[in-house]
Design an enzyme around this catalytic site. Structure first.
Site, PDB file in Angstrom:
ATOM      1  N   GLU A 163      -3.775 -12.160   4.342  1.00  0.00           N
ATOM      2  CA  GLU A 163      -4.458 -12.221   3.042  1.00  0.00           C
ATOM      3  C   GLU A 163      -4.915 -13.636   2.707  1.00  0.00           C
ATOM      4  OE1 GLU A 163      -2.327  -8.552   3.436  1.00  0.00           O
ATOM      5  OE2 GLU A 163      -1.624 -10.637   3.615  1.00  0.00           O
ATOM      6  N   HIS A 211       4.446  -1.485  -1.646  1.00  0.00           N
ATOM      7  CA  HIS A 211       3.304  -0.585  -1.753  1.00  0.00           C
ATOM      8  C   HIS A 211       3.199   0.082  -3.123  1.00  0.00           C
ATOM      9  CE1 HIS A 211       3.597  -1.117   2.567  1.00  0.00           C
ATOM     10  NE2 HIS A 211       2.384  -0.599   2.697  1.00  0.00           N
TER      11      HIS A 211
END
Length: 326
Positions: free
Chosen positions: A63, A132
């Protein structure tokens, strides 16, 4: 405004991104698996085939590299739109977002318009493992120099991206995962927002203000409908968390005299706390009851099997509004 929540969010975002790629050759999409796979939620399905791998780029599993590359693209005059696969994976990019993207405009006296969008699927509902089901929007909304939006409808997502392209500065766009594939009833009586960054009155009311955003908007509307015979609840969808529509929130609170804030994430140190403080500081004389905040416990999200136990439900909101009306 009919049809405000009548289309699945994933399909609507896909259409909006396709329109932007078609109309502006500077727009570039990048993220993990967004090209050939179409993204983990298939939001970008078919876009690489249509616009090519140079415009819809599969990135490495990092990321920090995705956002760092996007910053460079923006400085070079492109309009990058990144995708972070899940909210819980946004922190590896925090250095690029907080110490670089948020400060470049000021660092160079506003000479560079850093048109940069970072899309972040957020919240629970996937029944996946750790990292998540996070909802970290409040963390980045507190960072000066970052604009943060959390739209709950296709139309509002389109407006958010239009605003991101119209004004300089990085924009984080949180997308509620539970709404990617769900459709819901149209809202013909919704009040149009005053401008692109103002909150939207989804349901006008006179007895209590219910402020919410993201996936919680549907739960809030269900709670307001359940109370309709006894309490007239005004439901306010924030849409933007930074800048926060202070005038819209205060106007609603002054009309109703009561305020409840419902969010999927923990209200501690977050958006709910900011809304509550705003009402206490600037509309205290209008309040007829204490401000109430609803959200998940202030701890990491639990395993998927018990995730539902920490989520605010319709009856939680109903009970809280009944309490402030007592």
């Amino acid at each position: 405004m009919s049809g405000i929540m009548g289309t699945g969010l994933a399909a609507g975002i896909n259409g909006t991104l396709a329109e932007l790629l078609e109309s502006d050759e500077r727009v570039v999409l990048l993220g993990e698996d967004i090209g050939r796979l179409g993204g983990v939620f298939r939001v970008t399905r078919g876009l690489q085939e249509r616009f090519g791998p140079e415009r819809v780029r599969d990135a490495i599993l990092a990321e920090s590299a995705i956002v760092g590359q996007a910053i460079g693209m923006a400085l070079a005059g492109l309009v990058p739109m990144c995708e972070i696969q899940f909210d819980g994976f946004s922190f590896p990019a925090a250095n690029q977002l907080v110490t670089q993207a948020a400060r470049i405009g000021q660092r160079w006296n506003g000479r560079d318009d850093l048109h940069l969008v970072v899309r972040i699927p957020s919240g629970g509902g996937t029944r996946a493992v750790e990292h998540h089901a996070d909802s970290n929007e409040g963390v980045f909304a507190a960072v000066p120099g970052l604009r943060v939006a959390y739209p709950s409808t296709v139309e509002d997502h389109r407006d958010v991206l239009a605003e991101a392209l119209a004004l300089p500065g990085p924009v984080l766009v949180y997308e509620p995962i539970p709404l990617y594939w769900k459709r819901s009833r149209a809202l013909p009586d919704a009040v149009a927002p005053r401008n692109r960054t103002s909150a939207r009155v989804l349901r006008p009311g006179r007895d209590a203000t219910l402020v919410t955003y993201g996936a919680m908007t549907r739960t809030a509307l269900d709670a307001a409908d359940a109370l309709a015979e006894s309490v007239d609840v005004e439901v306010l969808d924030l849409r933007w968390l930074s800048p926060l529509d202070e005038d819209g929130i205060l106007a609603s609170v002054r009309r109703t005299g009561r305020l409840v804030v419902a969010q999927e994430s923990s209200p501690t140190h977050g958006v709910g706390a900011e809304v509550a403080a705003l009402a206490a500081e600037r509309a205290f004389d209008a309040l007829r009851a204490p401000v109430r905040r609803l959200g998940a416990p202030h701890r990491p999200p639990p395993p998927a099997d018990v995730e539902a136990s920490i989520r605010i439900q319709r009856d939680d909101i109903v009970q809280t509004i009944q309490e402030v009306m007592a």
